[in-house]
Design a protein around this motif. Structure first.
Motif, short mmCIF file in Angstrom:
data_model
loop_
_atom_site.label_atom_id
_atom_site.label_comp_id
_atom_site.label_asym_id
_atom_site.label_seq_id
_atom_site.Cartn_x
_atom_site.Cartn_y
_atom_site.Cartn_z
N VAL A 179 0.69 -1.35 0.12
CA VAL A 179 -0.05 -0.12 0.16
C VAL A 179 0.98 1.28 0.04
O VAL A 179 0.75 2.19 -0.93
CB VAL A 179 -1.05 -0.03 1.21
N LYS A 180 1.66 1.24 0.67
CA LYS A 180 2.99 2.50 0.87
C LYS A 180 3.57 2.66 -0.50
O LYS A 180 3.60 3.73 -0.88
CB LYS A 180 3.96 2.13 1.73
N LEU A 181 3.88 1.59 -0.99
CA LEU A 181 4.42 1.54 -2.22
C LEU A 181 3.67 2.40 -3.40
O LEU A 181 3.97 3.08 -4.32
CB LEU A 181 4.99 0.34 -2.86
N ALA A 182 2.39 1.77 -3.50
CA ALA A 182 1.21 2.33 -4.68
C ALA A 182 1.18 3.64 -4.18
O ALA A 182 1.02 4.48 -5.14
CB ALA A 182 0.22 1.42 -4.31
N LYS A 183 1.17 4.12 -3.03
CA LYS A 183 0.87 5.64 -2.76
C LYS A 183 1.96 6.61 -2.97
O LYS A 183 2.04 7.83 -3.23
CB LYS A 183 0.46 5.76 -1.36
N GLU A 185 5.63 5.63 -4.19
CA GLU A 185 6.60 5.15 -5.29
C GLU A 185 6.05 5.37 -6.72
O GLU A 185 4.59 5.07 -6.96
CB GLU A 185 7.20 3.84 -5.23
N ASN A 186 6.76 5.88 -7.59
CA ASN A 186 5.89 6.43 -8.92
C ASN A 186 6.52 5.15 -9.77
O ASN A 186 7.30 5.07 -10.78
CB ASN A 186 6.91 7.52 -9.50
N ILE A 187 5.96 4.08 -9.63
CA ILE A 187 5.89 2.66 -10.48
C ILE A 187 4.53 2.21 -10.71
O ILE A 187 3.70 2.60 -10.40
CB ILE A 187 6.59 1.68 -9.47
N THR A 188 4.58 1.40 -11.89
CA THR A 188 3.65 0.70 -12.39
C THR A 188 3.59 -0.56 -11.73
O THR A 188 4.58 -1.22 -11.56
CB THR A 188 3.60 0.46 -13.91
N MET A 189 2.36 -0.78 -11.21
CA MET A 189 2.24 -2.27 -10.31
C MET A 189 1.12 -2.94 -10.91
O MET A 189 0.10 -2.50 -11.38
CB MET A 189 1.84 -1.96 -8.94
N VAL A 190 1.57 -4.39 -11.16
CA VAL A 190 0.45 -5.24 -11.60
C VAL A 190 0.32 -6.39 -10.57
O VAL A 190 1.58 -6.89 -10.31
CB VAL A 190 0.79 -5.96 -13.01
N VAL A 191 -0.58 -6.53 -9.83
CA VAL A 191 -0.76 -7.31 -8.69
C VAL A 191 -1.74 -8.56 -8.79
O VAL A 191 -2.95 -8.14 -9.23
CB VAL A 191 -0.98 -6.54 -7.32
N VAL A 192 -1.52 -9.58 -8.87
CA VAL A 192 -2.28 -10.78 -8.43
C VAL A 192 -2.32 -11.16 -7.19
O VAL A 192 -1.49 -11.24 -6.31
CB VAL A 192 -1.89 -12.15 -9.42
N THR A 193 -3.72 -11.14 -6.83
CA THR A 193 -4.05 -11.29 -5.24
C THR A 193 -5.26 -11.74 -5.23
O THR A 193 -6.18 -11.73 -5.74
CB THR A 193 -3.75 -9.90 -4.53
N HIS A 194 -5.39 -12.35 -3.92
CA HIS A 194 -6.82 -12.59 -3.57
C HIS A 194 -7.24 -11.87 -2.23
O HIS A 194 -8.39 -12.09 -1.52
CB HIS A 194 -6.84 -14.14 -2.74
N GLU A 195 -6.55 -10.79 -1.98
CA GLU A 195 -6.91 -9.78 -0.94
C GLU A 195 -7.62 -8.68 -1.55
O GLU A 195 -7.34 -7.73 -1.98
CB GLU A 195 -5.55 -9.25 -0.36
N MET A 196 -9.03 -8.87 -1.20
CA MET A 196 -9.93 -8.00 -1.90
C MET A 196 -9.70 -6.55 -1.08
O MET A 196 -10.05 -5.47 -1.85
CB MET A 196 -11.33 -8.41 -1.67
N GLY A 197 -9.28 -6.49 0.12
CA GLY A 197 -9.26 -5.21 0.75
C GLY A 197 -7.99 -4.52 0.17
O GLY A 197 -8.07 -3.19 0.11
N PHE A 198 -7.08 -5.17 -0.37
CA PHE A 198 -5.99 -4.36 -0.95
C PHE A 198 -6.51 -4.03 -2.03
O PHE A 198 -6.21 -2.81 -2.54
CB PHE A 198 -4.84 -5.17 -0.98
N ALA A 199 -7.18 -4.66 -2.94
CA ALA A 199 -7.62 -4.23 -4.13
C ALA A 199 -8.45 -2.94 -4.37
O ALA A 199 -8.13 -2.20 -4.92
CB ALA A 199 -8.41 -5.33 -4.98
N LYS A 200 -9.48 -2.88 -3.17
CA LYS A 200 -10.25 -1.86 -3.11
C LYS A 200 -9.67 -0.68 -2.40
O LYS A 200 -9.75 0.65 -3.00
CB LYS A 200 -11.24 -2.39 -1.98
N GLN A 201 -8.48 -0.81 -1.88
CA GLN A 201 -7.58 0.53 -1.29
C GLN A 201 -6.67 0.86 -2.44
O GLN A 201 -6.29 2.32 -2.37
CB GLN A 201 -6.86 -0.09 -0.09
N VAL A 202 -6.16 0.06 -3.23
CA VAL A 202 -5.02 0.43 -3.88
C VAL A 202 -5.25 0.47 -5.29
O VAL A 202 -4.54 1.59 -6.21
CB VAL A 202 -3.78 -0.55 -3.69
N ALA A 203 -5.92 -0.30 -5.97
CA ALA A 203 -6.35 -0.52 -7.46
C ALA A 203 -6.73 1.01 -8.01
O ALA A 203 -7.71 1.38 -7.63
CB ALA A 203 -7.07 -1.51 -7.76
N ASP A 204 -6.08 1.27 -9.39
CA ASP A 204 -6.88 2.18 -10.32
C ASP A 204 -7.65 1.49 -11.02
O ASP A 204 -8.77 1.77 -11.38
CB ASP A 204 -5.77 2.72 -11.16
#
Length: 242
Positions: A179-183, A185-204
Protein backbone atom coordinates in the motif's frame (compact mmCIF):
# COMPACT_ATOMS: atom_id res chain seq x y z
CA UNK A 1 3.41 0.69 -20.62
CA UNK A 2 2.37 -2.97 -20.94
CA UNK A 3 0.19 -4.29 -23.73
CA UNK A 4 -0.95 -7.86 -24.30
CA UNK A 5 -2.44 -8.56 -27.71
CA UNK A 6 -4.42 -11.73 -28.40
CA UNK A 7 -2.43 -13.85 -25.95
CA UNK A 8 -3.00 -17.59 -26.01
CA UNK A 9 -1.07 -19.98 -23.82
CA UNK A 10 -1.15 -23.75 -23.99
CA UNK A 11 0.51 -26.23 -21.65
CA UNK A 12 0.30 -29.34 -23.79
CA UNK A 13 -3.39 -29.70 -24.60
CA UNK A 14 -4.44 -27.42 -21.74
CA UNK A 15 -5.58 -24.03 -23.04
CA UNK A 16 -4.67 -21.78 -20.11
CA UNK A 17 -5.05 -18.30 -21.67
CA UNK A 18 -7.62 -17.62 -24.37
CA UNK A 19 -7.22 -14.47 -26.47
CA UNK A 20 -6.25 -12.21 -23.57
CA UNK A 21 -6.03 -8.51 -24.42
CA UNK A 22 -4.90 -6.10 -21.73
CA UNK A 23 -3.23 -2.70 -21.42
CA UNK A 24 -1.57 -1.23 -18.34
CA UNK A 25 -0.82 2.48 -18.34
CA UNK A 26 2.32 4.05 -16.94
CA UNK A 27 1.97 4.52 -13.18
CA UNK A 28 -1.23 2.47 -13.02
CA UNK A 29 -1.91 0.08 -10.15
CA UNK A 30 -3.69 -2.88 -11.74
CA UNK A 31 -5.02 -5.73 -9.60
CA UNK A 32 -5.97 -9.09 -11.16
CA UNK A 33 -8.39 -11.28 -9.21
CA UNK A 34 -10.34 -14.44 -9.86
CA UNK A 35 -10.67 -18.07 -8.78
CA UNK A 36 -7.69 -20.42 -8.60
CA UNK A 37 -6.70 -21.78 -11.99
CA UNK A 38 -8.19 -18.85 -13.87
CA UNK A 39 -4.93 -17.87 -15.60
CA UNK A 40 -4.02 -14.87 -13.43
CA UNK A 41 -0.44 -15.88 -12.67
CA UNK A 42 0.16 -17.10 -16.22
CA UNK A 43 -0.98 -13.73 -17.54
CA UNK A 44 1.53 -11.90 -15.35
CA UNK A 45 4.30 -14.36 -16.20
CA UNK A 46 3.63 -13.78 -19.91
CA UNK A 47 4.25 -10.07 -19.34
CA UNK A 48 7.93 -10.76 -18.72
CA UNK A 49 8.25 -13.93 -20.83
CA UNK A 50 8.77 -16.21 -17.84
CA UNK A 51 6.04 -17.97 -19.78
CA UNK A 52 6.27 -17.33 -23.50
CA UNK A 53 2.85 -16.97 -25.11
CA UNK A 54 1.87 -19.65 -27.60
CA UNK A 55 0.21 -16.98 -29.73
CA UNK A 56 -0.02 -13.20 -29.54
CA UNK A 57 2.34 -10.36 -28.70
CA UNK A 58 3.61 -8.56 -25.60
CA UNK A 59 4.72 -4.92 -25.75
CA UNK A 60 6.69 -3.15 -23.01
CA UNK A 61 6.97 0.62 -23.38
CA UNK A 62 5.94 0.26 -27.02
CA UNK A 63 8.59 -2.36 -27.80
CA UNK A 64 7.56 -5.90 -28.74
CA UNK A 65 9.18 -8.63 -26.68
CA UNK A 66 11.06 -11.24 -28.68
CA UNK A 67 13.47 -14.01 -27.80
CA UNK A 68 16.32 -11.75 -28.89
CA UNK A 69 15.47 -8.66 -26.86
CA UNK A 70 13.51 -10.01 -23.90
CA UNK A 71 16.45 -10.28 -21.51
CA UNK A 72 17.57 -6.68 -21.97
CA UNK A 73 14.07 -5.18 -21.91
CA UNK A 74 13.01 -7.09 -18.80
CA UNK A 75 16.30 -6.34 -17.06
CA UNK A 76 15.93 -2.63 -17.79
CA UNK A 77 12.25 -2.12 -17.12
CA UNK A 78 10.73 -4.86 -14.97
CA UNK A 79 11.07 -6.61 -11.65
CA UNK A 80 8.95 -9.34 -10.11
CA UNK A 81 7.95 -10.44 -6.63
CA UNK A 82 6.99 -14.12 -6.48
CA UNK A 83 4.82 -16.25 -4.20
CA UNK A 84 7.98 -17.76 -2.80
CA UNK A 85 10.63 -15.28 -1.77
CA UNK A 86 13.52 -16.71 -3.84
CA UNK A 87 16.18 -15.08 -1.68
CA UNK A 88 19.67 -16.57 -1.72
CA UNK A 89 20.00 -18.29 1.69
CA UNK A 90 23.81 -18.19 1.67
CA UNK A 91 23.87 -14.40 1.26
CA UNK A 92 22.98 -11.73 3.77
CA UNK A 93 20.00 -9.49 3.16
CA UNK A 94 22.32 -6.71 2.02
CA UNK A 95 24.12 -9.03 -0.39
CA UNK A 96 20.79 -10.19 -1.82
CA UNK A 97 19.77 -6.59 -2.45
CA UNK A 98 23.04 -5.40 -3.99
CA UNK A 99 23.69 -8.38 -6.28
CA UNK A 100 21.59 -7.25 -9.26
CA UNK A 101 22.51 -3.55 -9.08
CA UNK A 102 26.21 -4.46 -9.12
CA UNK A 103 26.18 -7.38 -11.57
CA UNK A 104 23.45 -6.28 -13.98
CA UNK A 105 23.27 -2.51 -13.65
CA UNK A 106 26.98 -1.89 -13.08
CA UNK A 107 26.63 0.19 -9.93
CA UNK A 108 29.54 0.49 -7.53
CA UNK A 109 29.33 -1.36 -4.23
CA UNK A 110 28.80 1.94 -2.42
CA UNK A 111 26.00 3.00 -4.78
CA UNK A 112 24.31 -0.39 -4.50
CA UNK A 113 24.50 -0.40 -0.70
CA UNK A 114 23.10 3.13 -0.47
CA UNK A 115 20.22 2.02 -2.67
CA UNK A 116 19.71 -1.13 -0.58
CA UNK A 117 19.60 0.77 2.71
CA UNK A 118 17.14 3.26 1.24
CA UNK A 119 14.70 0.53 0.26
CA UNK A 120 15.25 -1.38 3.49
CA UNK A 121 14.02 1.80 5.15
CA UNK A 122 11.01 1.80 2.83
CA UNK A 123 10.05 -1.74 3.91
CA UNK A 124 11.02 -1.11 7.53
CA UNK A 125 13.86 -3.63 7.80
CA UNK A 126 17.13 -1.67 7.86
CA UNK A 127 18.14 -3.52 11.03
CA UNK A 128 18.08 -6.83 9.13
CA UNK A 129 20.71 -5.85 6.54
CA UNK A 130 23.41 -8.17 7.84
CA UNK A 131 21.36 -11.22 8.76
CA UNK A 132 20.61 -14.24 6.57
CA UNK A 133 17.11 -14.67 5.09
CA UNK A 134 16.50 -17.99 6.86
CA UNK A 135 16.54 -16.19 10.22
CA UNK A 136 13.58 -14.02 9.18
CA UNK A 137 9.85 -14.67 9.26
CA UNK A 138 7.99 -15.27 6.01
CA UNK A 139 6.56 -11.77 6.09
CA UNK A 140 9.98 -10.25 6.61
CA UNK A 141 11.45 -12.31 3.77
CA UNK A 142 8.73 -11.13 1.42
CA UNK A 143 9.35 -7.52 2.42
CA UNK A 144 13.03 -8.09 1.63
CA UNK A 145 12.00 -9.54 -1.74
CA UNK A 146 10.01 -6.35 -2.40
CA UNK A 147 13.03 -4.24 -1.43
CA UNK A 148 15.16 -6.30 -3.82
CA UNK A 149 12.72 -5.60 -6.65
CA UNK A 150 12.81 -1.89 -5.82
CA UNK A 151 16.61 -1.92 -5.91
CA UNK A 152 16.46 -2.62 -9.64
CA UNK A 153 14.80 0.81 -10.00
CA UNK A 154 12.49 -0.69 -12.60
CA UNK A 155 9.51 1.22 -13.95
CA UNK A 156 7.30 -1.85 -13.52
CA UNK A 157 6.95 -4.35 -10.68
CA UNK A 158 4.86 -7.49 -11.10
CA UNK A 159 3.51 -9.19 -7.97
CA UNK A 160 2.38 -12.81 -8.30
CA UNK A 161 0.24 -13.56 -5.23
CA UNK A 162 2.87 -12.16 -2.87
CA UNK A 163 0.98 -13.09 0.30
CA UNK A 164 -0.22 -16.58 -0.64
CA UNK A 165 2.70 -18.39 1.03
CA UNK A 166 2.49 -16.40 4.28
CA UNK A 167 0.96 -17.15 7.64
CA UNK A 168 -2.19 -15.10 8.31
CA UNK A 169 -0.47 -13.01 10.98
CA UNK A 170 2.26 -11.85 8.57
CA UNK A 171 0.08 -11.06 5.55
CA UNK A 172 -0.85 -7.58 6.73
CA UNK A 173 2.74 -6.41 7.16
CA UNK A 174 3.43 -7.21 3.50
CA UNK A 175 0.18 -5.61 2.35
CA UNK A 176 1.03 -2.48 4.35
CA UNK A 177 4.34 -2.18 2.47
CA UNK A 178 2.58 -2.65 -0.87
CA UNK A 179 0.00 0.00 0.00
CA UNK A 180 2.86 2.35 0.87
CA UNK A 181 4.55 1.65 -2.46
CA UNK A 182 1.33 2.27 -4.36
CA UNK A 183 0.87 5.64 -2.71
CA UNK A 184 4.47 6.89 -2.56
CA UNK A 185 6.52 5.25 -5.32
CA UNK A 186 6.18 6.29 -8.96
CA UNK A 187 6.00 2.78 -10.37
CA UNK A 188 3.57 0.73 -12.41
CA UNK A 189 2.23 -2.19 -10.35
CA UNK A 190 0.46 -5.32 -11.59
CA UNK A 191 -0.71 -7.43 -8.66
CA UNK A 192 -2.28 -10.88 -8.69
CA UNK A 193 -3.95 -11.33 -5.32
CA UNK A 194 -6.86 -12.80 -3.37
CA UNK A 195 -6.79 -9.86 -0.95
CA UNK A 196 -9.94 -7.92 -1.80
CA UNK A 197 -9.29 -5.24 0.81
CA UNK A 198 -5.97 -4.47 -0.85
CA UNK A 199 -7.63 -4.29 -4.25
CA UNK A 200 -10.24 -1.83 -2.98
CA UNK A 201 -7.64 0.35 -1.30
CA UNK A 202 -4.92 0.45 -3.94
CA UNK A 203 -6.17 -0.46 -7.41
CA UNK A 204 -6.80 2.08 -10.12
CA UNK A 205 -8.40 -0.78 -12.03
CA UNK A 206 -9.47 -4.33 -11.19
CA UNK A 207 -9.48 -7.17 -13.72
CA UNK A 208 -11.43 -10.37 -13.11
CA UNK A 209 -10.28 -13.56 -14.83
CA UNK A 210 -11.90 -16.98 -15.08
CA UNK A 211 -11.23 -19.94 -17.37
CA UNK A 212 -8.31 -18.16 -19.02
CA UNK A 213 -10.29 -15.09 -20.03
CA UNK A 214 -10.87 -11.55 -18.80
CA UNK A 215 -14.57 -11.41 -17.95
CA UNK A 216 -14.81 -7.94 -16.45
CA UNK A 217 -12.71 -4.93 -15.52
CA UNK A 218 -13.29 -1.54 -13.98
CA UNK A 219 -12.50 0.83 -11.15
CA UNK A 220 -12.83 -0.61 -7.62
CA UNK A 221 -15.87 1.58 -6.98
CA UNK A 222 -17.69 0.21 -10.00
CA UNK A 223 -16.30 -3.31 -9.86
CA UNK A 224 -17.09 -4.17 -6.23
CA UNK A 225 -20.37 -2.29 -5.97
CA UNK A 226 -21.93 -2.89 -9.39
CA UNK A 227 -20.36 -5.99 -11.00
CA UNK A 228 -22.01 -6.88 -14.30
CA UNK A 229 -20.94 -10.46 -15.01
CA UNK A 230 -22.74 -13.24 -13.12
CA UNK A 231 -19.48 -15.11 -12.53
CA UNK A 232 -18.03 -12.02 -10.83
CA UNK A 233 -21.11 -11.65 -8.63
CA UNK A 234 -20.81 -15.28 -7.53
CA UNK A 235 -17.09 -14.91 -6.80
CA UNK A 236 -17.53 -11.75 -4.74
CA UNK A 237 -20.48 -13.31 -2.93
CA UNK A 238 -18.32 -16.25 -1.85
CA UNK A 239 -15.59 -13.88 -0.65
CA UNK A 240 -18.05 -11.90 1.45
CA UNK A 241 -19.62 -15.03 2.96
CA UNK A 242 -16.21 -16.46 3.84
Amino acid sequence: MIRLEHIDKYFGNLHVLKDVNLEVEEGEKLVIIGPSGSGKSTTVRCMNFLEQPTNGHVFIDGEKLTNKNKTQIIRDKMAMVFQQFNLYPHMTVLQNLTLAPIKLHHKTKKEAEELAYHYLDVVGLRDKANVYPTTLSGGQQQRIAIARALCTQSKIILFDEPTSALDPETIQEVLDVMVKLAKEENITMVVVTHEMGFAKQVADRVVFMADGQILEEGTPEHFFIHPQHERVKQFLGKIIRS
